[in-house]
Write an enzyme that holds these catalytic residues in place. Structure first.
Site, mmCIF file in Angstrom:
data_model
loop_
_atom_site.group_PDB
_atom_site.id
_atom_site.type_symbol
_atom_site.label_atom_id
_atom_site.label_comp_id
_atom_site.label_asym_id
_atom_site.label_seq_id
_atom_site.Cartn_x
_atom_site.Cartn_y
_atom_site.Cartn_z
ATOM 1 N N ASP A 39 9.201 2.711 1.731
ATOM 2 C CA ASP A 39 8.034 3.477 2.176
ATOM 3 C C ASP A 39 7.884 3.240 3.678
ATOM 4 O O ASP A 39 7.383 2.205 4.105
ATOM 5 C CB ASP A 39 6.802 3.004 1.403
ATOM 6 C CG ASP A 39 5.513 3.681 1.871
ATOM 7 O OD1 ASP A 39 5.525 4.343 2.928
ATOM 8 O OD2 ASP A 39 4.488 3.530 1.175
ATOM 9 N N PHE A 44 0.860 -1.194 0.000
ATOM 10 C CA PHE A 44 0.000 0.000 0.000
ATOM 11 C C PHE A 44 0.886 1.230 0.000
ATOM 12 O O PHE A 44 1.718 1.405 0.880
ATOM 13 C CB PHE A 44 -0.928 0.043 1.221
ATOM 14 C CG PHE A 44 -1.821 1.262 1.194
ATOM 15 C CD1 PHE A 44 -2.981 1.280 0.417
ATOM 16 C CD2 PHE A 44 -1.495 2.404 1.905
ATOM 17 C CE1 PHE A 44 -3.785 2.416 0.358
ATOM 18 C CE2 PHE A 44 -2.295 3.550 1.842
ATOM 19 C CZ PHE A 44 -3.447 3.547 1.070
ATOM 20 N N LYS A 48 2.746 9.916 8.424
ATOM 21 C CA LYS A 48 1.933 9.577 9.607
ATOM 22 C C LYS A 48 2.461 10.074 10.964
ATOM 23 O O LYS A 48 2.101 11.157 11.403
ATOM 24 C CB LYS A 48 1.681 8.072 9.639
ATOM 25 C CG LYS A 48 0.811 7.623 8.459
ATOM 26 C CD LYS A 48 0.185 6.262 8.661
ATOM 27 C CE LYS A 48 -0.949 6.027 7.682
ATOM 28 N NZ LYS A 48 -0.613 5.247 6.495
HETATM 29 C C1 LIG Z 1 -0.892 5.469 5.061
HETATM 30 C C2 LIG Z 1 0.134 5.049 4.104
HETATM 31 C C3 LIG Z 1 0.374 5.758 2.915
HETATM 32 C C4 LIG Z 1 -0.489 6.921 2.478
HETATM 33 O O1 LIG Z 1 -0.403 8.005 3.346
HETATM 34 P P1 LIG Z 1 -1.482 9.207 3.220
HETATM 35 O O2 LIG Z 1 -0.989 10.187 4.232
HETATM 36 O O3 LIG Z 1 -2.821 8.624 3.544
HETATM 37 O O4 LIG Z 1 -1.406 9.717 1.842
HETATM 38 C C5 LIG Z 1 1.418 5.355 2.105
HETATM 39 N N1 LIG Z 1 2.186 4.313 2.442
HETATM 40 C C6 LIG Z 1 1.994 3.612 3.568
HETATM 41 C C7 LIG Z 1 2.904 2.481 3.906
HETATM 42 C C8 LIG Z 1 0.954 3.938 4.441
HETATM 43 O O5 LIG Z 1 0.758 3.222 5.546
#
Ligand SMILES: *Cc1c(COP(=O)(O)O)cnc(C)c1O
Length: 387
Positions: A214, A127, A243
């Site tokens: 990521d 994701f 986050k």
């Molecule tokens: C939440 C998340 C995203 C997206 O972040 P947003 O702030 O919602 O755009 C991307 N990569 C990972 C691994 C995530 O957990």
């Protein structure tokens, strides 16, 4: 609610305020937050240091523009570079934006090497966000369906299969980068194997690919180190995060080193709000608080405690199939689908999440105490037993 586009199936509760690991709804009911707004509120709610910084910075300057120097942005970049092995940093407002920056870096890297249609390897179950490029990188058909044509330039590989990456290296000259979460979050809390990631690091080096991680969810202390890769014995070329960095103010960061740090020049990328004085001063406070309150080691300890309690209490039931995760990023896979647990937990005053149908996901604040962690784990164990 009806004036909102119904993009979320919302639970029937509205919170008015919070304190530490607790949230209070508009009726005054208290909930133990086992989710931290999806790994955002590492310092819980209404943390005095965060509140103070927001007030003080709001008194001075909220926004100026990236057309000018921004002192808190420069300080935050220096601090992040100090905490990682990276060299520089670009700020956006979210995880998806941090990943967009990384994807653009990979494409520039490819074009600099004469690759006309550069491609990035991404994993099944990944994701990376909801913008068009990041949903195309995401390994979940449900998230992509209806939004075709997808952005091209992504090659999908199974997770933890280094041989598959070698095969791609041998057969696809368009590949210029690899992008993955060290622990897949939305995909069901799957940590990638250390050996696998080390092998990928080596392949990336041999091929001249950018290794991009990521760490939007895993970063900022969540897994027990500043970034999850720091416990894995190698260094990536690009790291994205968001986050937990802002504890609720919108910020995302893309960090780079080596060749990747030299790719962006003036005009290559931008963001009106990205890295404004308010969010950067809050992120600096978040980092200082994680460090001064030893929240990374707390994440490791409390994660182990929660696992132990949930294991101990549910062992004889046979319902717990597998526990995955690291630090305070935890997934408890059950022997059956359990989406109803989210609403039952809410009734019981607990905020939890279920992903992949059968996995209870916990992402409590990093500052959770032993008694609060015990309360959360006991509550979750009871819910599992009551299924
Ligand atoms: C939440 C998340 C995203 C997206 O972040 P947003 O702030 O919602 O755009 C991307 N990569 C990972 C691994 C995530 O957990």
């Amino acid at each position: 609610m009806s004036a909102l586009m119904p993009t979320y199936a919302r639970l029937p509760v509205t919170f008015s305020h919070g304190e530490g690991v607790y949230l209070f709804d508009t009726e005054g009911r208290r909930y133990l937050d086992g989710l931290s707004g999806i790994a955002v509120n590492g310092l819980g709610h209404a943390h005095p240091a965060v509140t103070r910084t927001i007030r003080e910075q709001a008194d001075k300057l909220v926004h100026a523009s990236n057309l000018y120097g921004i002192a808190p942005q420069e300080q935050l970049a220096e601090r992040l570079v100090e905490l990682t092995d990276m060299e520089n940093c670009f700020f956006g407002n979210s995880g998806a934006e941090a990943n967009e920056a990384a994807i653009k870096l990979a494409r520039l890297h490819g074009h600099n090497r004469g690759v006309e249609k550069p491609a990035i390897i991404v994993l099944e179950g990944a994701f990376h966000g909801r913008t068009l490029a990041t949903l195309s990188a995401t390994g979940n058909r449900k998230i992509q369906a209806g939004f075709e044509p997808l952005v091209s330039g992504f090659v999908r590989a199974p997770r933890n299969d280094a041989e598959a990456i070698r095969q791609i290296a041998a057969n696809n000259p368009d590949v210029v980068a690899f992008l993955a979460e060290p622990v897949q979050g939305e995909g069901g809390v799957y940590p990638l194997d250390r050996d696998y990631l080390q092998a990928v690091r080596q392949i990336c080096t041999e091929q001249g690919w950018l290794m991009m991680l990521d760490e939007v969810q895993t970063g900022n202390g969540r897994t027990g180190t500043w970034f999850a890769y720091q416990d894995l014995g190698f260094t990536p070329d690009v790291v994205t995060t968001a986050k937990g960095l802002g504890n609720g103010v919108p910020i995302g960061a893309c960090l780079a080193r080596g060749d990747a740090a030299a790719l962006f020049g003036p005009g290559h990328h931008g963001s009106t709000y990205g890295g404004n004085p308010l969010v950067c001063s809050v992120a600096l406070t978040v980092i200082e608080t994680i460090a001064s309150e030893n929240l990374m080691s707390n994440a490791t300890k409390m994660g182990a405690l929660i696992r132990e309690i949930i294991h101990g209490k549910t062992k004889s039931s046979g319902r717990l199939v597998e526990t995955r995760g690291k630090g305070l990023m935890l997934g408890f896979q059950l022997d059956r689908d359990c989406p109803e647990l989210v609403a039952r937990a809410l009734e019981a005053g607990l905020l939890i999440n279920v992903t992949s149908g059968n996995t209870v996901r916990l992402l409590p604040p990093l500052l959770i105490s032993e008694s609060e962690a015990t309360e959360l784990a006991n509550g979750v164990a009871e819910l599992i037993l009551g299924l």
